[in-house]
Design a protein around this motif. Structure first.
Motif, PDB file in Angstrom:
ATOM      1  N   VAL A 193       0.724  -1.209   0.074  1.00 16.11           N
ATOM      2  CA  VAL A 193      -0.087  -0.047   0.025  1.00 16.11           C
ATOM      3  C   VAL A 193       0.912   1.340   0.228  1.00 16.11           C
ATOM      4  O   VAL A 193       0.445   2.168  -0.669  1.00 16.11           O
ATOM      5  N   ALA A 194       1.861   1.241   0.739  1.00 14.91           N
ATOM      6  CA  ALA A 194       3.100   2.430   0.833  1.00 14.91           C
ATOM      7  C   ALA A 194       3.291   2.740  -0.562  1.00 14.91           C
ATOM      8  O   ALA A 194       3.679   3.814  -0.901  1.00 14.91           O
ATOM      9  N   ARG A 195       3.619   1.668  -1.295  1.00 17.96           N
ATOM     10  CA  ARG A 195       4.132   1.983  -2.831  1.00 17.96           C
ATOM     11  C   ARG A 195       2.966   2.737  -3.660  1.00 17.96           C
ATOM     12  O   ARG A 195       3.472   3.359  -4.520  1.00 17.96           O
ATOM     13  N   LEU A 196       1.820   2.533  -3.224  1.00 20.28           N
ATOM     14  CA  LEU A 196       1.020   3.383  -4.060  1.00 20.28           C
ATOM     15  C   LEU A 196       1.058   5.135  -3.642  1.00 20.28           C
ATOM     16  O   LEU A 196       1.235   5.749  -4.396  1.00 20.28           O
ATOM     17  N   SER A 197       1.332   5.212  -2.357  1.00 25.55           N
ATOM     18  CA  SER A 197       1.405   6.535  -1.958  1.00 25.55           C
ATOM     19  C   SER A 197       1.539   6.634  -0.436  1.00 25.55           C
ATOM     20  O   SER A 197       0.894   5.868   0.268  1.00 25.55           O
ATOM     21  N   GLY A 228      15.638  -4.475  17.844  1.00 24.48           N
ATOM     22  CA  GLY A 228      15.234  -3.982  16.489  1.00 24.48           C
ATOM     23  C   GLY A 228      14.886  -2.499  16.289  1.00 24.48           C
ATOM     24  O   GLY A 228      15.235  -1.605  15.666  1.00 24.48           O
ATOM     25  N   PHE A 229      13.997  -1.956  17.311  1.00 24.06           N
ATOM     26  CA  PHE A 229      13.608  -0.780  17.244  1.00 24.06           C
ATOM     27  C   PHE A 229      14.447   0.083  17.830  1.00 24.06           C
ATOM     28  O   PHE A 229      14.712   1.483  17.126  1.00 24.06           O
ATOM     29  N   GLU A 230      15.841  -0.202  18.333  1.00 23.69           N
ATOM     30  CA  GLU A 230      16.665   0.595  19.018  1.00 23.69           C
ATOM     31  C   GLU A 230      17.853   0.868  18.193  1.00 23.69           C
ATOM     32  O   GLU A 230      18.264   1.855  17.966  1.00 23.69           O
ATOM     33  N   LEU A 231      18.436  -0.203  17.450  1.00 24.17           N
ATOM     34  CA  LEU A 231      19.319  -0.291  16.541  1.00 24.17           C
ATOM     35  C   LEU A 231      19.401  -0.075  15.219  1.00 24.17           C
ATOM     36  O   LEU A 231      20.112   0.556  14.547  1.00 24.17           O
ATOM     37  N   VAL A 232      18.066  -0.421  14.612  1.00 28.47           N
ATOM     38  CA  VAL A 232      17.799  -0.408  12.956  1.00 28.47           C
ATOM     39  C   VAL A 232      16.427   0.208  12.637  1.00 28.47           C
ATOM     40  O   VAL A 232      16.029  -0.348  11.721  1.00 28.47           O
ATOM     41  N   PRO A 233      16.116   1.425  13.354  1.00 26.03           N
ATOM     42  CA  PRO A 233      14.823   1.817  13.020  1.00 26.03           C
ATOM     43  C   PRO A 233      14.731   2.305  11.766  1.00 26.03           C
ATOM     44  O   PRO A 233      13.769   2.101  10.757  1.00 26.03           O
ATOM     45  N   GLN A 234      15.783   2.866  11.038  1.00 27.33           N
ATOM     46  CA  GLN A 234      15.866   3.300   9.718  1.00 27.33           C
ATOM     47  C   GLN A 234      15.461   2.231   8.741  1.00 27.33           C
ATOM     48  O   GLN A 234      15.092   2.260   7.616  1.00 27.33           O
ATOM     49  N   VAL A 235      16.184   1.229   9.091  1.00 22.99           N
ATOM     50  CA  VAL A 235      15.970  -0.415   8.038  1.00 22.99           C
ATOM     51  C   VAL A 235      14.600  -0.437   8.082  1.00 22.99           C
ATOM     52  O   VAL A 235      14.037  -0.963   7.001  1.00 22.99           O
ATOM     53  N   LEU A 274      11.890   1.365   8.652  1.00 29.62           N
ATOM     54  CA  LEU A 274      11.290   2.406   7.798  1.00 29.62           C
ATOM     55  C   LEU A 274      11.155   1.981   6.444  1.00 29.62           C
ATOM     56  O   LEU A 274      10.174   2.361   5.639  1.00 29.62           O
ATOM     57  N   LYS A 275      12.407   1.837   5.957  1.00 31.75           N
ATOM     58  CA  LYS A 275      12.692   1.921   4.679  1.00 31.75           C
ATOM     59  C   LYS A 275      11.721   0.833   3.728  1.00 31.75           C
ATOM     60  O   LYS A 275      11.485   1.028   2.701  1.00 31.75           O
ATOM     61  N   MET A 276      11.258  -0.165   4.501  1.00 32.10           N
ATOM     62  CA  MET A 276      10.521  -1.322   4.047  1.00 32.10           C
ATOM     63  C   MET A 276       9.262  -0.515   3.718  1.00 32.10           C
ATOM     64  O   MET A 276       8.597  -1.202   2.642  1.00 32.10           O
ATOM     65  N   PHE A 277       8.761   0.460   4.372  1.00 28.13           N
ATOM     66  CA  PHE A 277       7.728   1.221   3.808  1.00 28.13           C
ATOM     67  C   PHE A 277       7.634   2.434   2.990  1.00 28.13           C
ATOM     68  O   PHE A 277       7.003   3.339   2.886  1.00 28.13           O
ATOM     69  N   ASP A 278       8.912   2.305   2.228  1.00 26.94           N
ATOM     70  CA  ASP A 278       9.029   3.440   1.256  1.00 26.94           C
ATOM     71  C   ASP A 278       9.054   4.908   1.877  1.00 26.94           C
ATOM     72  O   ASP A 278       8.329   5.883   1.502  1.00 26.94           O
ATOM     73  N   ALA A 279       9.490   5.047   3.069  1.00 25.27           N
ATOM     74  CA  ALA A 279       9.454   6.076   3.902  1.00 25.27           C
ATOM     75  C   ALA A 279      10.008   7.467   3.210  1.00 25.27           C
ATOM     76  O   ALA A 279      11.129   7.365   2.657  1.00 25.27           O
ATOM     77  N   SER A 280       9.569   8.493   3.028  1.00 26.35           N
ATOM     78  CA  SER A 280       9.863  10.019   2.712  1.00 26.35           C
ATOM     79  C   SER A 280      10.871  10.341   3.845  1.00 26.35           C
ATOM     80  O   SER A 280      10.878   9.661   4.944  1.00 26.35           O
TER      81      SER A 280
END
Length: 462
Positions: free
Chosen positions: A48-52, A344-351, A353-359
């Motif tokens: 869904v995130a790939r839509l917008s 996971g939340f503390e060490l690699v949050p950016q990884v 979030l990138k799964m959801f095509d984060a702006s």
């Protein structure tokens, strides 16, 4: 199968198998299936995130009513599971069969309620969160949620037939059911959302259709597994009568669980209202957080589903030592699972979030949010297992009290106050603050139930 053989099957597994082996035997299939459930929820949002980002926000805003559907289905299942397993522990097989059939009736009534709500409540629900802003988010959200609610017969059927399987210790078949639904959803998501393999591009409606088809497939598989393999329960309608006493017993355990999970729906709705004042991106981050945390929480909930019938059976069979051993061992497992979530939340949050095509904006807000919220993993394991003990022993009112204290008395007011005093970054601290309150109340309730219910039982066998 006659009652003597049924009794022997139940006794050989629930009453005799070593506790650690029994916990894994009952829980591991459920943990795997719940992990796959969490995975397909994440995959659904990733597509869904790939839509917008607006599409992701629209689906995130649907979460409170989706949670309400799950609350009614899961809460009713808790009641059916506890009463049915206790009846088997007491060797009362007639009551076990009657519990299953009355539970089925309650699931049918639940579906009819949400069928009506799907037609009349979805648009007002989105208006209350968005007002007159964001018409694109409104249109996509209404489209998605209406499909999910009107065709919710699949998820109610899935809950019913899977809970019958777990109540009698056949968690492998419950796993097969959930896996079949999850895999169906994962396969159909990209096909229906993006219009692959000759299908029309349906967007968020495609995500909703994939979800309900997956639920129906899971319900069908669970039904077949019950008919073929679950001989401890007779689902024949011959001579069936509604029992007000049994329905009362089911809801005595189930309603507090329904209320407890419905409170989560209210909390999510309130948090969406607080966050949308900052930006739709903040709301999308909140939705992503729920998807990500489910990846770590869902296996713990699978553990819960596995140990609930063990605890209920041990209570009915008057075996304190096995019950206490189950509780202690499951707490160690739950801690290990949620520590992984904390890391996971503390060490690699950016990884994550990138799964959801984060702006860029979503990345900044999301990394702050995940690092702060992550601390509550270190506490939640105890509260979750304690809640399972309350429900399995027919004291689900304690779980309801803890949930009310955590989510409505502390979390939402704290989030509102922190939003006014410290802005968006401060809001996320409401989660670990609320979890500390949950820890204190859960500890008091667990000590009380140990003194009054567990300790007086005979020690029983290992």
């Amino acid at each position: 199968m006659d009652s003597k053989n049924t009794e022997q099957i139940a006794e050989n597994k629930m009453g005799v198998m070593p506790v650690k082996k029994l916990v894994w035997n009952m829980s591991f299939p459920m943990m795997v299936s719940m992990l796959v459930q969490a995975l397909y929820n994440i995959v659904d949002s990733i597509f869904v995130a790939r839509l917008s980002e607006d599409a992701l926000t629209a689906v995130s805003l649907a979460f409170p009513l989706q949670t309400l559907v799950i609350a009614v289905g899961a809460g009713t299942g808790v009641g059916v599971n506890a009463i049915l397993s206790r009846s088997l522990g007491e060797k009362n097989f007639e009551k076990a069969n009657a519990t299953a059939l009355n539970g089925g009736f309650l699931y049918i009534m639940s579906y009819l309620l949400f069928l009506v709500l799907g037609f009349v409540a979805v648009e007002p629900f989105y208006v209350s969160q968005l007002g007159g802003s964001s018409p694109e988010i409104f249109d996509m959200g209404v489209q998605y949620l209406r499909i999910v609610m009107i065709f919710s017969m699949g998820i109610f059927g899935q809950f019913f037939f899977e809970r019958l399987l777990t109540s009698t210790g056949k968690t492998v078949f419950s796993m097969v059911s959930q896996l079949s639904g999850a895999i169906t959803n994962i396969i159909l998501d990209p096909i229906l959302i993006f219009g692959l393999l000759g299908m029309p591009k349906m967007g968020v409606a495609g995500a909703a259709i994939a979800t309900v088809i997956g639920q129906c497939v899971a319900a069908a598989v669970a039904f077949v597994c019950n008919v073929r393999y679950n001989h401890e329960i007779d689902l024949s309608l011959k001579g069936f009568r509604l029992s007000g006493a049994l329905i009362g017993d089911i809801y005595m355990v189930g309603i507090p669980s329904i209320i407890m999970q419905s409170i989560g729906s209210v909390m999510t709705y309130c948090m969406n209202k607080i966050l949308i004042d900052f930006s739709s991106t903040a709301t999308a981050v909140f939705g992503v957080y729920f998807k990500l945390q489910s990846f770590f929480f869902m296996p713990v909930f699978g553990l819960n589903n596995g140990i609930t019938p063990i605890i209920a059976y041990s209570y009915g069979a008057q075996q304190r030592k096995r019950m206490v051993g189950t509780i202690k061992y499951s707490m160690r497992i739950a801690f290990g699972l949620l520590f992984l979530g904390f890391a996971g939340f503390e060490l690699v949050p950016q990884v994550l979030l990138k799964m959801f095509d984060a702006s860029q904006e979503m990345m900044v807000i999301g990394c702050q949010a995940l690092k702060v919220i992550g601390f509550h993993f270190l506490i939640a394991w105890f509260c979750i297992i304690a809640g399972t003990v309350f429900q399995a022993l027919g004291r689900a009112i304690y779980s309801m009290i803890v949930s009310i204290m955590r989510q409505l008395v502390v979390l939402v007011p704290a989030a509102y106050i922190l939003a006014r005093l410290g802005g968006l970054h401060a809001v996320w601290w409401a989660f670990p603050i609320a979890e500390l309150m949950s820890l204190m109340v859960s500890s008091v309730c667990l000590m009380n139930i140990y003194k009054k219910v567990i300790k007086p039982l005979p020690e029983g066998r290992d």
